[in-house]
Design a protein around this motif. Structure first.
Motif, PDB file in Angstrom:
ATOM      1  N   SER A  88       3.082  -6.822  -3.516  1.00  0.00           N
ATOM      2  CA  SER A  88       2.181  -6.951  -4.658  1.00  0.00           C
ATOM      3  C   SER A  88       1.892  -5.540  -5.166  1.00  0.00           C
ATOM      4  O   SER A  88       2.159  -4.558  -4.480  1.00  0.00           O
ATOM      5  CB  SER A  88       0.897  -7.669  -4.249  1.00  0.00           C
ATOM      6  N   GLY A 114       7.902  -9.552   0.643  1.00  0.00           N
ATOM      7  CA  GLY A 114       7.744  -9.172  -0.760  1.00  0.00           C
ATOM      8  C   GLY A 114       6.665  -8.110  -0.897  1.00  0.00           C
ATOM      9  O   GLY A 114       6.229  -7.518   0.093  1.00  0.00           O
ATOM     10  N   LYS A 122       3.797  -7.435   1.594  1.00  0.00           N
ATOM     11  CA  LYS A 122       3.245  -8.722   1.997  1.00  0.00           C
ATOM     12  C   LYS A 122       3.964  -9.213   3.250  1.00  0.00           C
ATOM     13  O   LYS A 122       5.067  -8.772   3.562  1.00  0.00           O
ATOM     14  CB  LYS A 122       3.398  -9.739   0.859  1.00  0.00           C
ATOM     15  N   ALA A 140       7.333  -7.955  -6.161  1.00  0.00           N
ATOM     16  CA  ALA A 140       8.688  -7.931  -5.592  1.00  0.00           C
ATOM     17  C   ALA A 140       8.850  -9.183  -4.729  1.00  0.00           C
ATOM     18  O   ALA A 140       7.991  -9.499  -3.909  1.00  0.00           O
ATOM     19  CB  ALA A 140       8.906  -6.685  -4.750  1.00  0.00           C
ATOM     20  N   ALA A 141       9.942  -9.873  -4.947  1.00  0.00           N
ATOM     21  CA  ALA A 141      10.216 -11.097  -4.181  1.00  0.00           C
ATOM     22  C   ALA A 141      10.634 -10.751  -2.754  1.00  0.00           C
ATOM     23  O   ALA A 141      11.196  -9.680  -2.510  1.00  0.00           O
ATOM     24  CB  ALA A 141      11.331 -11.874  -4.871  1.00  0.00           C
ATOM     25  N   PRO A 142      10.371 -11.668  -1.828  1.00  0.00           N
ATOM     26  CA  PRO A 142      10.858 -11.425  -0.466  1.00  0.00           C
ATOM     27  C   PRO A 142      12.380 -11.465  -0.442  1.00  0.00           C
ATOM     28  O   PRO A 142      13.011 -12.030  -1.339  1.00  0.00           O
ATOM     29  CB  PRO A 142      10.263 -12.588   0.321  1.00  0.00           C
ATOM     30  N   ASP A 144       5.518 -11.842   3.870  1.00  0.00           N
ATOM     31  CA  ASP A 144       6.799 -12.526   3.653  1.00  0.00           C
ATOM     32  C   ASP A 144       7.942 -11.568   3.304  1.00  0.00           C
ATOM     33  O   ASP A 144       9.057 -11.983   3.052  1.00  0.00           O
ATOM     34  CB  ASP A 144       6.668 -13.601   2.572  1.00  0.00           C
ATOM     35  N   ASN A 167       3.032 -10.983  -7.139  1.00  0.00           N
ATOM     36  CA  ASN A 167       4.450 -11.159  -6.824  1.00  0.00           C
ATOM     37  C   ASN A 167       5.300 -10.086  -7.503  1.00  0.00           C
ATOM     38  O   ASN A 167       6.268 -10.403  -8.180  1.00  0.00           O
ATOM     39  CB  ASN A 167       4.907 -12.561  -7.250  1.00  0.00           C
TER      40      ASN A 167
END
Length: 74
Positions: free
Chosen positions: A51, A49, A45, A68-70, A47, A66
């Motif tokens: 999907s 992160g 993504k 994986a988090a940024p 940011d 979400n």
């Protein structure tokens, strides 16, 4: 996000390709277990992160916008 949001349980790999495209080859993971092929397609993504779309024998069984988090700012 709009294309990703239309993915539902039961969507085929072919339909996912049409709707959101294929991720990079090294972002597709597969494992064969008990005669079934489980796959995850990971999409980066903007940011930082990611999907993910999860498949069981070529059919979506789960999606996670979400997955994986940024990265956290330092």
């Amino acid at each position: 996000m709009n294309s990703f949001s239309v993915l539902k349980t039961g969507t085929t790999e072919q339909d996912v390709r049409k709707l959101v495209g294929l991720p990079r080859e090294d972002w597709i993971k597969q494992v064969v277990q008990n005669g079934r092929i489980y796959s995850v397609w990971i999409y980066p993504k903007a940011d930082g992160g990611a999907s993910a779309v999860y498949f069981d024998n070529g059919v979506v069984y789960h999606t996670n916008w979400n997955a994986a988090a940024p990265p956290q700012p330092r």
